[in-house]
Design a protein around this motif. Sequence first.
Motif, PDB file in Angstrom:
ATOM      1  N   HIS A 208       5.768   7.006  16.925  1.00  0.00           N
ATOM      2  CA  HIS A 208       5.972   5.005  17.524  1.00  0.00           C
ATOM      3  C   HIS A 208       4.708   4.723  16.686  1.00  0.00           C
ATOM      4  O   HIS A 208       4.218   3.155  16.753  1.00  0.00           O
ATOM      5  N   VAL A 209       3.630   5.752  15.891  1.00  0.00           N
ATOM      6  CA  VAL A 209       2.208   4.981  15.986  1.00  0.00           C
ATOM      7  C   VAL A 209       2.958   5.401  13.700  1.00  0.00           C
ATOM      8  O   VAL A 209       3.020   6.730  13.806  1.00  0.00           O
ATOM      9  N   ALA A 210       2.774   4.543  13.190  1.00  0.00           N
ATOM     10  CA  ALA A 210       2.867   4.499  11.794  1.00  0.00           C
ATOM     11  C   ALA A 210       1.884   5.752  11.257  1.00  0.00           C
ATOM     12  O   ALA A 210       0.543   5.356  11.536  1.00  0.00           O
ATOM     13  N   ASN A 211       2.200   5.748   9.863  1.00  0.00           N
ATOM     14  CA  ASN A 211       0.574   6.829   9.091  1.00  0.00           C
ATOM     15  C   ASN A 211       1.247   6.006   8.007  1.00  0.00           C
ATOM     16  O   ASN A 211       2.441   5.521   7.043  1.00  0.00           O
ATOM     17  N   CYS A 212      -0.237   5.624   6.750  1.00  0.00           N
ATOM     18  CA  CYS A 212       0.013   5.560   4.695  1.00  0.00           C
ATOM     19  C   CYS A 212      -0.437   6.440   4.446  1.00  0.00           C
ATOM     20  O   CYS A 212      -1.945   5.850   4.654  1.00  0.00           O
ATOM     21  N   GLY A 213      -0.772   5.990   3.294  1.00  0.00           N
ATOM     22  CA  GLY A 213      -0.927   6.174   2.714  1.00  0.00           C
ATOM     23  C   GLY A 213      -1.055   5.125   0.988  1.00  0.00           C
ATOM     24  O   GLY A 213       0.134   4.775   1.185  1.00  0.00           O
ATOM     25  N   PHE A 214      -2.330   5.007   0.595  1.00  0.00           N
ATOM     26  CA  PHE A 214      -2.053   3.480  -0.696  1.00  0.00           C
ATOM     27  C   PHE A 214      -3.466   4.616  -2.004  1.00  0.00           C
ATOM     28  O   PHE A 214      -4.321   4.625  -1.803  1.00  0.00           O
ATOM     29  N   VAL A 215      -2.158   3.697  -2.909  1.00  0.00           N
ATOM     30  CA  VAL A 215      -3.687   3.654  -4.855  1.00  0.00           C
ATOM     31  C   VAL A 215      -2.853   2.738  -4.752  1.00  0.00           C
ATOM     32  O   VAL A 215      -1.817   2.166  -5.575  1.00  0.00           O
ATOM     33  N   THR A 216      -4.124   2.288  -5.526  1.00  0.00           N
ATOM     34  CA  THR A 216      -3.536   0.857  -6.432  1.00  0.00           C
ATOM     35  C   THR A 216      -4.600   1.268  -7.822  1.00  0.00           C
ATOM     36  O   THR A 216      -5.432   2.131  -7.741  1.00  0.00           O
ATOM     37  N   ALA A 217      -3.783   0.886  -8.683  1.00  0.00           N
ATOM     38  CA  ALA A 217      -3.744   1.158 -10.805  1.00  0.00           C
ATOM     39  C   ALA A 217      -5.191   0.989 -10.504  1.00  0.00           C
ATOM     40  O   ALA A 217      -5.924  -0.073  -9.725  1.00  0.00           O
ATOM     41  N   ALA A 218      -5.942   1.646 -11.213  1.00  0.00           N
ATOM     42  CA  ALA A 218      -7.761   1.432 -11.743  1.00  0.00           C
ATOM     43  C   ALA A 218      -7.705   0.403 -12.371  1.00  0.00           C
ATOM     44  O   ALA A 218      -8.817  -0.393 -11.632  1.00  0.00           O
ATOM     45  N   ASP A 219      -6.923  -0.522 -12.735  1.00  0.00           N
ATOM     46  CA  ASP A 219      -6.788  -1.252 -13.505  1.00  0.00           C
ATOM     47  C   ASP A 219      -6.964  -2.624 -12.462  1.00  0.00           C
ATOM     48  O   ASP A 219      -6.710  -4.024 -12.892  1.00  0.00           O
ATOM     49  N   SER A 220      -6.801  -2.509 -11.435  1.00  0.00           N
ATOM     50  CA  SER A 220      -5.835  -3.674 -10.188  1.00  0.00           C
ATOM     51  C   SER A 220      -6.658  -3.619  -8.927  1.00  0.00           C
ATOM     52  O   SER A 220      -6.707  -4.291  -8.672  1.00  0.00           O
ATOM     53  N   GLN A 221      -7.896  -2.362  -9.310  1.00  0.00           N
ATOM     54  CA  GLN A 221      -8.950  -2.664  -8.440  1.00  0.00           C
ATOM     55  C   GLN A 221      -9.296  -3.698  -8.025  1.00  0.00           C
ATOM     56  O   GLN A 221     -10.194  -4.431  -8.364  1.00  0.00           O
ATOM     57  N   GLY A 222      -9.818  -4.588  -6.424  1.00  0.00           N
ATOM     58  CA  GLY A 222     -10.283  -5.560  -6.705  1.00  0.00           C
ATOM     59  C   GLY A 222     -10.226  -6.607  -6.300  1.00  0.00           C
ATOM     60  O   GLY A 222     -10.054  -7.737  -6.184  1.00  0.00           O
ATOM     61  N   LYS A 223      -8.460  -6.837  -6.418  1.00  0.00           N
ATOM     62  CA  LYS A 223      -7.621  -8.048  -6.551  1.00  0.00           C
ATOM     63  C   LYS A 223      -6.301  -8.009  -5.899  1.00  0.00           C
ATOM     64  O   LYS A 223      -5.361  -9.374  -6.392  1.00  0.00           O
ATOM     65  N   GLY A 224      -6.679  -8.135  -4.722  1.00  0.00           N
ATOM     66  CA  GLY A 224      -6.220  -8.573  -3.893  1.00  0.00           C
ATOM     67  C   GLY A 224      -4.818  -7.219  -3.639  1.00  0.00           C
ATOM     68  O   GLY A 224      -3.875  -8.017  -2.583  1.00  0.00           O
ATOM     69  N   VAL A 225      -4.255  -5.898  -4.412  1.00  0.00           N
ATOM     70  CA  VAL A 225      -3.746  -5.080  -4.600  1.00  0.00           C
ATOM     71  C   VAL A 225      -3.036  -4.655  -2.918  1.00  0.00           C
ATOM     72  O   VAL A 225      -1.927  -4.454  -2.153  1.00  0.00           O
ATOM     73  N   ALA A 226      -4.164  -3.544  -2.925  1.00  0.00           N
ATOM     74  CA  ALA A 226      -4.150  -3.409  -1.489  1.00  0.00           C
ATOM     75  C   ALA A 226      -4.363  -3.460  -0.628  1.00  0.00           C
ATOM     76  O   ALA A 226      -3.418  -2.927   1.035  1.00  0.00           O
ATOM     77  N   ARG A 227      -5.086  -4.585  -0.018  1.00  0.00           N
ATOM     78  CA  ARG A 227      -4.798  -5.663   0.922  1.00  0.00           C
ATOM     79  C   ARG A 227      -3.301  -5.875   1.364  1.00  0.00           C
ATOM     80  O   ARG A 227      -2.468  -6.046   2.405  1.00  0.00           O
ATOM     81  N   ALA A 228      -2.381  -6.652   0.114  1.00  0.00           N
ATOM     82  CA  ALA A 228      -1.191  -7.057  -0.145  1.00  0.00           C
ATOM     83  C   ALA A 228       0.092  -5.929   0.114  1.00  0.00           C
ATOM     84  O   ALA A 228       0.427  -6.185   1.410  1.00  0.00           O
ATOM     85  N   MET A 229      -0.265  -4.412  -0.360  1.00  0.00           N
ATOM     86  CA  MET A 229       0.622  -3.200   0.202  1.00  0.00           C
ATOM     87  C   MET A 229       0.346  -2.949   1.832  1.00  0.00           C
ATOM     88  O   MET A 229       1.079  -3.338   2.574  1.00  0.00           O
ATOM     89  N   CYS A 230      -1.143  -2.990   2.121  1.00  0.00           N
ATOM     90  CA  CYS A 230      -1.543  -3.074   3.603  1.00  0.00           C
ATOM     91  C   CYS A 230      -0.750  -4.234   4.553  1.00  0.00           C
ATOM     92  O   CYS A 230      -0.238  -3.724   5.926  1.00  0.00           O
ATOM     93  N   GLU A 231      -1.078  -4.690   3.921  1.00  0.00           N
ATOM     94  CA  GLU A 231      -0.443  -6.783   4.833  1.00  0.00           C
ATOM     95  C   GLU A 231       1.141  -6.098   4.939  1.00  0.00           C
ATOM     96  O   GLU A 231       1.722  -6.555   6.160  1.00  0.00           O
ATOM     97  N   TYR A 232       2.271  -5.965   3.781  1.00  0.00           N
ATOM     98  CA  TYR A 232       3.381  -5.619   4.165  1.00  0.00           C
ATOM     99  C   TYR A 232       3.460  -4.525   4.361  1.00  0.00           C
ATOM    100  O   TYR A 232       4.851  -4.278   5.480  1.00  0.00           O
ATOM    101  N   ALA A 233       2.732  -3.322   4.675  1.00  0.00           N
ATOM    102  CA  ALA A 233       3.144  -1.783   5.591  1.00  0.00           C
ATOM    103  C   ALA A 233       3.320  -2.180   7.027  1.00  0.00           C
ATOM    104  O   ALA A 233       3.871  -1.829   8.252  1.00  0.00           O
ATOM    105  N   MET A 234       2.292  -3.336   7.364  1.00  0.00           N
ATOM    106  CA  MET A 234       1.819  -3.963   8.809  1.00  0.00           C
ATOM    107  C   MET A 234       3.309  -4.761   9.000  1.00  0.00           C
ATOM    108  O   MET A 234       4.783  -4.196  10.329  1.00  0.00           O
TER     109      MET A 234
END
Length: 163
Positions: free
Chosen positions: A77-103
């Motif tokens: 019942h507990v989820a797990n994720c792994g995230f990777v953001t493209a080097a040229d997209s880091q610091g632009k909110g991509v990881a935040r958007a992915m984690c919010e979607y994942a949750m």
Amino acid sequence: MMTTIRPVTNADHQAVLDIVAPVFAAGETYALDRDMSLQQVADFWFMPRHQVFVATEADRLTGSFYLMANQGGGGAHVANCGFVTAADSQGKGVARAMCEYAMKEATRQGFRAMQFNHVVSTNDRAVRLWKSLGFEIVGTLPQAFNHPRLGFVDSYVMFRKLL
């Protein structure tokens, strides 16, 4: 520009590997062999139990993540994720958007919580981001990660209830 999250398609595989493989090879954030072949990277990222998603902006792939059950049986019942953001997209909110979607997706699928098992303590941006999204450090694994530049550093277990 707006980040769109969607399930991966076969046509995305090479672009995903182009983002994920260098991160694995750098050896600074994932507890995986740094010398994995491209096929081994693909076998890991696209393994059958991983539900893989991609982040795009204007049809350009900016990141990828997988969602899975952290454990089987009584821990399923507990989820797990792994995230990777493209080097040229880091610091632009991509990881935040992915984690919010994942949750949201994990909640939709009935997961009650999300756990990250091995967040490298020196990955400051990830630790800050996960904390800002409500994850707590529930355990420290002393010197559990052999960083290629910094030597042995701590890793964190991070957890957040979803329901």
